[in-house]
Design an enzyme around this catalytic site. Structure first.
Site, short mmCIF file in Angstrom:
data_model
loop_
_atom_site.label_atom_id
_atom_site.label_comp_id
_atom_site.label_asym_id
_atom_site.label_seq_id
_atom_site.Cartn_x
_atom_site.Cartn_y
_atom_site.Cartn_z
N THR A 1 4.82 9.35 -9.01
CA THR A 1 5.75 9.39 -7.87
C THR A 1 5.05 9.51 -6.53
O THR A 1 5.68 9.39 -5.48
CB THR A 1 6.72 10.59 -8.03
OG1 THR A 1 5.92 11.75 -8.32
CG2 THR A 1 7.72 10.36 -9.14
N GLY A 2 3.73 9.77 -6.51
CA GLY A 2 3.01 10.01 -5.26
C GLY A 2 2.63 8.71 -4.55
O GLY A 2 2.98 7.60 -4.99
N VAL B 1 -0.30 7.26 -4.19
CA VAL B 1 -1.17 6.41 -4.99
C VAL B 1 -0.43 5.90 -6.23
O VAL B 1 -0.56 4.74 -6.61
CB VAL B 1 -2.47 7.16 -5.36
CG1 VAL B 1 -3.36 6.31 -6.26
CG2 VAL B 1 -3.24 7.58 -4.10
N CYS C 1 -11.36 7.74 -0.69
CA CYS C 1 -10.90 6.54 0.02
C CYS C 1 -11.74 6.21 1.25
O CYS C 1 -11.79 5.06 1.69
CB CYS C 1 -9.44 6.68 0.41
SG CYS C 1 -9.04 8.27 1.13
N LYS D 1 -17.33 15.34 0.50
CA LYS D 1 -17.10 14.30 -0.52
C LYS D 1 -17.75 13.00 -0.09
O LYS D 1 -18.41 12.32 -0.88
CB LYS D 1 -15.59 14.07 -0.70
CG LYS D 1 -14.87 15.14 -1.49
CD LYS D 1 -13.43 14.69 -1.71
CE LYS D 1 -12.49 15.86 -1.65
NZ LYS D 1 -11.09 15.47 -1.53
N HIS E 1 -8.34 3.04 6.68
CA HIS E 1 -9.34 3.95 7.26
C HIS E 1 -10.39 3.12 8.02
O HIS E 1 -10.99 2.19 7.46
CB HIS E 1 -10.06 4.74 6.16
CG HIS E 1 -9.20 5.76 5.47
ND1 HIS E 1 -7.94 6.11 5.89
CD2 HIS E 1 -9.47 6.55 4.39
CE1 HIS E 1 -7.45 7.05 5.09
NE2 HIS E 1 -8.36 7.34 4.17
N ASN F 1 -6.80 2.35 2.43
CA ASN F 1 -7.08 3.60 1.70
C ASN F 1 -6.30 3.75 0.40
O ASN F 1 -6.83 4.34 -0.56
CB ASN F 1 -6.84 4.81 2.59
CG ASN F 1 -5.48 4.84 3.22
OD1 ASN F 1 -5.17 3.97 4.04
ND2 ASN F 1 -4.66 5.80 2.85
N THR F 2 -5.07 3.24 0.31
CA THR F 2 -4.37 3.42 -0.97
C THR F 2 -4.53 2.22 -1.91
O THR F 2 -4.19 2.30 -3.08
CB THR F 2 -2.85 3.73 -0.80
OG1 THR F 2 -2.23 2.64 -0.12
CG2 THR F 2 -2.64 5.03 -0.06
#
Ligand code: NAP
Length: 354
Positions: free
Chosen positions: A12-13, A15, A148, A204, A241, A325-326
């Protein structure tokens, strides 16, 4: 060719929704199972999700039930889009139950026996998965894709590292709000504003970039021996991004040689996979590009777009890089990893070719 049934954890998010969009007409995979938190489980997907993409939620997906996030009843291939603290608990349960977990989360990216992979960059790191205890006991494993903001950068750096070697990297990001998931950053914090902090993002970016550009030595990855400093900022952009990059190379390179390195970058591992872009790195010559609104969908959202290549008075060269990014930074990256695993016979090839 029968399509392989796959599941989506965290469906559901932001991504998770991209996974559904990218998998809708996928030639090799078919969505058979959706799972999310307890608040969504038991509902139909259409009732549980706040659909945020600009394509329509497919009617047959809207009717599917959201299952509890447990391995019972899940297919053997699971795309995972969970927050990292939840992933740390749940992903090993799926791997232990014999699932191939293709993960977006940071939870296991830096674990020694977990491959962190961009197919065009370091497909040769995948044999690490054979060292995982889950693999040895149940056949299951975890494979991850990078953060990402690291992925667009690393695609642009890989050809430079191959041809000239890299000594140091300085990068400053302008990251879209969709990178924070939904509902993400409060509108009052980001509208007309820039937030110069994204929790753990700089760390990261730094460590993942060096692991991705590193080499497989026996049963571990030796990270690239380069210095890197990342500054990460959240900006009021929906998707895409943008990053300002400076690099110091080990061997001198001219502008033409750098452009040739990017243009020639057509690695074998990314070729002939359904989600792979024909040109993983696209150069735009206009002075004011790349821009997120205009360039993020190059290569169906899977290309890394570079521009503004010019000499850097501090290091050697500087440029701008942009990636979605996604898509390239999350769901598309995981999908490409899964396609690579199929092509290597590590993702139940019998079911795919039956
Ligand atoms: P998100 O929009 O917040 O979605 C999180 C998902 O996890 C939702 O489906 C949520 O379900 C589910 N979830 C929450 N708690 C759960 C639990 N206890 N058990 C099972 N499912 C649970 O986040 P996102 O942006 O999609 O990010 C997902 C992961 O991908 C994160 O690790 C993120 O760092 C990584 N990532 C994101 C991006 C990006 O650009 N957004 C890029 C690369 C990597 P409910 O709806 O039921 O709460």
């Amino acid at each position: 060719m029968r399509r392989q049934k796959i599941g989506i954890l965290g469906a559901t998010g932001m991504v998770g929704q991209r996974f559904i969009q990218l998998l809708e007409h996928h030639p090799w995979f078919e969505i058979a199972w959706l799972a999310a938190s307890d608040k969504s489980s038991g509902k139909s997907y259409g009732d549980a999700v706040k659909w945020k993409l600009d394509t329509t939620l497919p009617a047959h997906i809207a009717k599917m039930p959201v299952s509890p996030a447990t391995p019972e009843g899940a297919p053997k291939v699971v795309f995972a889009a969970l927050d990292s603290d939840i992933a740390r608990d749940l992903e090993p349960k799926f791997a232990a139950a014999g699932c191939a977990v293709i993960s977006n989360s940071s939870a296991f990216r830096m674990q020694e026996d977990v491959p962190l992979v961009i197919p065009e960059v370091n497909a040769d790191h995948l044999p690490l998965l054979e060292n995982q205890s889950w693999r040895k006991q149940s056949g299951g494993y975890i494979v991850t894709n990078p953060n990402c903001s690291a992925i667009g950068l690393v695609l642009a750096l890989k050809p430079l590292e191959e041809r000239f070697g890299i000594e140091s990297i300085f990068v400053s990001t302008m990251q879209a709000v969709s990178g924070a998931g939904y509902p993400g950053v409060a509108s009052l914090d980001i509208l007309g504003n820039v937030v110069p902090y994204i929790k753990s993002e700089e760390e990261k970016m730094q460590e993942e970039t060096l692991k991705l550009l590193g080499s497989l030595k026996g049963s571990r990855i030796e990270s690239l021996a380069a210095k890197i400093s990342a500054h990460c900022n959240r900006v009021p952009v929906e998707d895409g991004h943008t990053e300002s990059v400076s690099v110091k190379l080990r061997k001198p390179a001219t502008r033409e040689e750098i452009l040739a390195a990017w243009g020639d970058f057509k690695p074998l591992a990314g070729q002939n996979l359904p989600t792979a872009p024909a040109q993983p790195i696209e150069f735009v010559s206009a002075d004011d590009r790349p821009q997120p609104r205009l360039d993020r969908m190059r290569g169906n959202g899977m290309a890394s777009t570079v521009g503004r290549l010019r000499p850097c008075p501090l290091l050697d060269w500087k440029f701008t890089v942009l990636s979605h990014n996604t898509i390239r930074g999350a769901a598309g990256a995981a999908l490409l990893n899964a396609e690579l695993l199929v092509s290597l016979g590590k993702l139940d090839p019998v079911a795919v070719t039956a």
